[in-house]
Design a protein around this motif. Structure first.
Motif, PDB file in Angstrom:
ATOM      1  N   GLN A  65       0.835  -1.206   0.000  1.00  0.00           N
ATOM      2  CA  GLN A  65       0.000   0.000   0.000  1.00  0.00           C
ATOM      3  C   GLN A  65       0.869   1.255   0.000  1.00  0.00           C
ATOM      4  N   VAL A  66       1.952   1.229   0.761  1.00  0.00           N
ATOM      5  CA  VAL A  66       2.887   2.362   0.799  1.00  0.00           C
ATOM      6  C   VAL A  66       3.533   2.537  -0.575  1.00  0.00           C
ATOM      7  N   ILE A  67       3.916   1.440  -1.206  1.00  0.00           N
ATOM      8  CA  ILE A  67       4.517   1.488  -2.544  1.00  0.00           C
ATOM      9  C   ILE A  67       3.531   2.095  -3.540  1.00  0.00           C
ATOM     10  N   ASP A  68       2.256   1.696  -3.452  1.00  0.00           N
ATOM     11  CA  ASP A  68       1.245   2.271  -4.347  1.00  0.00           C
ATOM     12  C   ASP A  68       1.144   3.783  -4.159  1.00  0.00           C
ATOM     13  N   ILE A  69       1.201   4.254  -2.929  1.00  0.00           N
ATOM     14  CA  ILE A  69       1.159   5.694  -2.647  1.00  0.00           C
ATOM     15  C   ILE A  69       2.392   6.379  -3.235  1.00  0.00           C
ATOM     16  N   LEU A  70       3.557   5.783  -3.052  1.00  0.00           N
ATOM     17  CA  LEU A  70       4.788   6.355  -3.608  1.00  0.00           C
ATOM     18  C   LEU A  70       4.710   6.421  -5.136  1.00  0.00           C
ATOM     19  N   ASN A  73       2.516   9.161  -6.464  1.00  0.00           N
ATOM     20  CA  ASN A  73       3.054  10.504  -6.255  1.00  0.00           C
ATOM     21  C   ASN A  73       4.423  10.713  -6.894  1.00  0.00           C
ATOM     22  N   GLY A  74       4.821   9.790  -7.779  1.00  0.00           N
ATOM     23  CA  GLY A  74       6.064   9.957  -8.530  1.00  0.00           C
ATOM     24  C   GLY A  74       7.329   9.761  -7.724  1.00  0.00           C
ATOM     25  N   HIS A  75       7.262   8.983  -6.650  1.00  0.00           N
ATOM     26  CA  HIS A  75       8.439   8.774  -5.808  1.00  0.00           C
ATOM     27  C   HIS A  75       8.909   7.326  -5.806  1.00  0.00           C
ATOM     28  N   TRP A  76       8.635   6.609  -6.875  1.00  0.00           N
ATOM     29  CA  TRP A  76       9.034   5.209  -6.881  1.00  0.00           C
ATOM     30  C   TRP A  76      10.132   4.947  -7.882  1.00  0.00           C
ATOM     31  N   GLY A  77      10.036   5.474  -9.055  1.00  0.00           N
ATOM     32  CA  GLY A  77      11.028   5.196 -10.082  1.00  0.00           C
ATOM     33  C   GLY A  77      10.424   4.343 -11.157  1.00  0.00           C
TER      34      GLY A  77
END
Length: 192
Positions: A65-70, A73-77
């Motif tokens: 769920q945290v990864i989905d939020i990241l 919001n363009g903070h995953w890569g």
């Protein structure tokens, strides 16, 4: 375990409990010295000395769920995106490309290298004089042209020269920017 595909690896997290358990006192002192060096560098760069992060262990049930939020919001890569290269790596790459294209089959003088940098800036000025927009990129056949391209060519020439001469441009830029931040307003009293 969370799905980690496409994650940018930008950080190293050290658990304080592990540091206390596995490092010798000398190693811990060395780590503190590294941390202090980084904090001084960040301060010279005009950043806060230390950042604060929220760390989520990837085996937590809510990690996806945290990864989905990241991601949202363009903070995953993106695994398709090339990792950012350092200035030092770009200097190396520019120089080796110039070698591969035959530009070092005969020795170059420092004056020639500086003149080539000037020539790229002159081409940018000519595009400006011709009325081209600062951000405009146009093509002559497949060759990109325009002020942004000529400025890029200037930087590539500088990178090539630094790669050839063994200049650590990245360190020089950081040092000069740190010094410039300490200079007074419009230092030197010059008009331009």
């Amino acid at each position: 375990m969370a799905k980690l595909d496409g994650m940018d690896l930008n950080y190293t997290v050290l658990k304080i409990e592990d540091l206390n358990k596995y490092l010798t006192p000398d190693m811990y002192v060395g780590l503190i010295a590294i941390e202090s060096c980084i904090m001084r560098g960040r301060t010279r760069d005009g950043k806060s000395p230390a950042n604060t992060y929220i760390v989520v262990n990837t085996d937590e049930l809510y990690a996806d769920q945290v990864i989905d939020i990241l991601r949202a919001n363009g903070h995953w890569g993106d695994s398709a995106v090339q990792p950012k290269k350092s200035i030092t790596q770009l200097c190396h790459d520019a120089h080796h490309n110039a070698i591969d294209k035959g530009w070092y089959e005969e020795p170059r003088t420092f004056g020639e290298m500086i003149a080539l940098m000037h020539s790229e800036l002159s081409e940018a000025l000519e595009d400006h004089r011709d009325g081209r927009d600062f951000r405009e990129i146009y093509y002559e056949g497949e060759k990109p042209c325009g002020i942004p391209i000529e400025l890029a060519d200037t930087v590539i020439r500088i990178f090539d020269t630094c790669g050839y001469l063994g200049i650590d441009l990245e360190a020089a830029i950081r040092e000069k920017m740190a010094y410039n931040a300490t200079r007074p307003q419009r230092h030197g009293g010059k008009k331009l």
